[in-house]
Enzyme design. Sequence first.
Site, PDB file in Angstrom:
ATOM      1  N   THR A 177       3.025  -3.693   1.752  1.00 31.52           N
ATOM      2  CA  THR A 177       4.470  -3.854   1.929  1.00 31.52           C
ATOM      3  C   THR A 177       4.944  -2.685   2.778  1.00 31.52           C
ATOM      4  OG1 THR A 177       4.570  -4.851  -0.266  1.00 31.52           O
ATOM      5  CG2 THR A 177       6.655  -4.194   0.729  1.00 31.52           C
ATOM      6  N   LYS A 224       8.785 -10.605   2.551  1.00 28.19           N
ATOM      7  CA  LYS A 224       8.327  -9.790   1.419  1.00 28.19           C
ATOM      8  C   LYS A 224       9.431  -8.842   0.934  1.00 28.19           C
ATOM      9  CE  LYS A 224       5.834  -7.627  -1.569  1.00 28.19           C
ATOM     10  NZ  LYS A 224       5.642  -8.209  -2.895  1.00 28.19           N
ATOM     11  N   LYS A 240      10.431   2.753  -2.555  1.00 27.84           N
ATOM     12  CA  LYS A 240      10.005   2.658  -1.149  1.00 27.84           C
ATOM     13  C   LYS A 240      10.434   1.310  -0.563  1.00 27.84           C
ATOM     14  CE  LYS A 240       6.049   0.924  -0.575  1.00 27.84           C
ATOM     15  NZ  LYS A 240       5.391  -0.364  -0.324  1.00 27.84           N
TER      16      LYS A 240
HETATM   17  P1  NAP Z   1      -1.737   1.902  -5.645  1.00 27.18           P
HETATM   18  O1  NAP Z   1      -2.502   1.452  -6.827  1.00 27.18           O
HETATM   19  O2  NAP Z   1      -0.930   3.155  -5.732  1.00 27.18           O
HETATM   20  O3  NAP Z   1      -2.766   2.017  -4.396  1.00 27.18           O
HETATM   21  C1  NAP Z   1      -2.352   2.612  -3.186  1.00 27.18           C
HETATM   22  C2  NAP Z   1      -3.519   2.638  -2.214  1.00 27.18           C
HETATM   23  O4  NAP Z   1      -3.093   3.294  -1.004  1.00 27.18           O
HETATM   24  C3  NAP Z   1      -4.747   3.424  -2.726  1.00 27.18           C
HETATM   25  O5  NAP Z   1      -5.919   2.827  -2.218  1.00 27.18           O
HETATM   26  C4  NAP Z   1      -4.513   4.803  -2.108  1.00 27.18           C
HETATM   27  O6  NAP Z   1      -5.685   5.564  -1.964  1.00 27.18           O
HETATM   28  C5  NAP Z   1      -3.992   4.381  -0.738  1.00 27.18           C
HETATM   29  N1  NAP Z   1      -3.308   5.476  -0.035  1.00 27.18           N
HETATM   30  C6  NAP Z   1      -2.143   6.075  -0.402  1.00 27.18           C
HETATM   31  N2  NAP Z   1      -1.821   7.025   0.505  1.00 27.18           N
HETATM   32  C7  NAP Z   1      -2.820   7.034   1.435  1.00 27.18           C
HETATM   33  C8  NAP Z   1      -3.036   7.765   2.630  1.00 27.18           C
HETATM   34  N3  NAP Z   1      -2.162   8.692   3.064  1.00 27.18           N
HETATM   35  N4  NAP Z   1      -4.156   7.483   3.350  1.00 27.18           N
HETATM   36  C9  NAP Z   1      -5.036   6.546   2.938  1.00 27.18           C
HETATM   37  N5  NAP Z   1      -4.870   5.795   1.822  1.00 27.18           N
HETATM   38  C10 NAP Z   1      -3.766   6.049   1.085  1.00 27.18           C
HETATM   39  O7  NAP Z   1      -0.682   0.788  -5.156  1.00 27.18           O
HETATM   40  P2  NAP Z   1      -0.702  -0.807  -5.384  1.00 27.18           P
HETATM   41  O8  NAP Z   1       0.127  -1.118  -6.577  1.00 27.18           O
HETATM   42  O9  NAP Z   1      -2.090  -1.323  -5.263  1.00 27.18           O
HETATM   43  O10 NAP Z   1       0.149  -1.258  -4.093  1.00 27.18           O
HETATM   44  C11 NAP Z   1      -0.407  -1.258  -2.796  1.00 27.18           C
HETATM   45  C12 NAP Z   1       0.522  -1.988  -1.848  1.00 27.18           C
HETATM   46  O11 NAP Z   1       0.756  -3.324  -2.347  1.00 27.18           O
HETATM   47  C13 NAP Z   1       1.913  -1.355  -1.695  1.00 27.18           C
HETATM   48  O12 NAP Z   1       2.369  -1.537  -0.374  1.00 27.18           O
HETATM   49  C14 NAP Z   1       2.756  -2.160  -2.661  1.00 27.18           C
HETATM   50  O13 NAP Z   1       4.126  -2.120  -2.306  1.00 27.18           O
HETATM   51  C15 NAP Z   1       2.141  -3.537  -2.500  1.00 27.18           C
HETATM   52  N6  NAP Z   1       2.289  -4.460  -3.650  1.00 27.18           N
HETATM   53  C16 NAP Z   1       2.122  -4.015  -4.935  1.00 27.18           C
HETATM   54  C17 NAP Z   1       2.262  -4.927  -5.985  1.00 27.18           C
HETATM   55  C18 NAP Z   1       2.121  -4.485  -7.432  1.00 27.18           C
HETATM   56  O14 NAP Z   1       2.628  -5.189  -8.328  1.00 27.18           O
HETATM   57  N7  NAP Z   1       1.453  -3.366  -7.718  1.00 27.18           N
HETATM   58  C19 NAP Z   1       2.546  -6.269  -5.715  1.00 27.18           C
HETATM   59  C20 NAP Z   1       2.661  -6.694  -4.392  1.00 27.18           C
HETATM   60  C21 NAP Z   1       2.540  -5.769  -3.360  1.00 27.18           C
HETATM   61  P3  NAP Z   1      -6.145   6.569  -3.160  1.00 27.18           P
HETATM   62  O15 NAP Z   1      -6.894   5.704  -4.130  1.00 27.18           O
HETATM   63  O16 NAP Z   1      -6.985   7.568  -2.468  1.00 27.18           O
HETATM   64  O17 NAP Z   1      -4.894   7.158  -3.746  1.00 27.18           O
END
Ligand code: NAP
Length: 286
Positions: A91, A164, A233
């Site tokens: 997102t 989205k 965000k």
């Molecule tokens: P998350 O568990 O916090 O995972 C974030 C990912 O991004 C991890 O792999 C993290 O790596 C990586 N990352 C963060 N900063 C980085 C950087 N500077 N360089 C390289 N990698 C980096 O988040 P999530 O819940 O999976 O969400 C991920 C995306 O999906 C977001 O855009 C979110 O808005 C979207 N989303 C989430 C949901 C939900 O319900 N959770 C639903 C739909 C969409 P590390 O492991 O090294 O920290």
Amino acid sequence: MKIGFIGLGQMGSAIAANLLAAGHELSVWNRSPEKAQPLVDTGARLAASPADAAQGEVVMTLLADDAALEAVVYGANGILGSPALHVSHSTISIALAERLTADQSDGFVSAPVFGRPAAAQGAKLFVAAAGDGKALDLCEPLFAAIGQRTFRIGDHPPAANLVKLSGNFMIMAAVEAMAEAMTLAEKGGVPPAVLLEVLTGTLFDAPVYHSYGAILLEQKFRPAGFAAPLGLKDMGLADAAATTFKVPMPILGIVRDHLRAVIAQEGDDIDWAATALAVRRAAGLG
Ligand code: NAP
């Protein structure tokens, strides 16, 4: 298909596991490599860099925010210029989606997803995909392996990001409305569970009211399925789009401030649905 997957957070780990289970040949990369281990144990290859993960037909990215995706695309050993078709599930802002579209003119698909980690684990996501028709055809079996339905939004990738961001705004607006109504019921002597049973059994029989209604009833805000800072965000990205397209969105301002309040009071590890706490506290409830 030979694919790469970059970003093994809550959502990415679950999606990558489903791609592997569907029989695809998977290379994975994550900034913190230990998160790749369960996938490597079940047959994925650990890529040495983002570029290394992008040597197959498709590379899928699912990262926290704009800065993370920029690092993986444009940073050292980034995927820009790699042979694989880049499919972005993160997102992100409309501005970054526009930039990625321009810089990857030989192929870029934007395919953000709807659904929380449990839906990702169960391959029940909804995929909103935009890009060149042939590229979307190539992705069909991949989207089928991770979700229950794919929507084609058109051939301009940023359109999918606008869908989205609009959707996440509507989820937050639904949570705000439910929290206000449940607080009103509680203070007026009607159990919120009764209120929800009536409303989700009549006019509000939609997944968002069922799933978030249950979270609000139980006040189950930890562990976070979608962390409040990521929700904040997204509201910021929706606000930037509202400025770009000159659309007043007063409800967006309310839910964004409630996210700020709950992060200030509870910390970063709380679910975004905890905006309900801001509503309750304003009414004098604990
Ligand atoms: P998350 O568990 O916090 O995972 C974030 C990912 O991004 C991890 O792999 C993290 O790596 C990586 N990352 C963060 N900063 C980085 C950087 N500077 N360089 C390289 N990698 C980096 O988040 P999530 O819940 O999976 O969400 C991920 C995306 O999906 C977001 O855009 C979110 O808005 C979207 N989303 C989430 C949901 C939900 O319900 N959770 C639903 C739909 C969409 P590390 O492991 O090294 O920290």
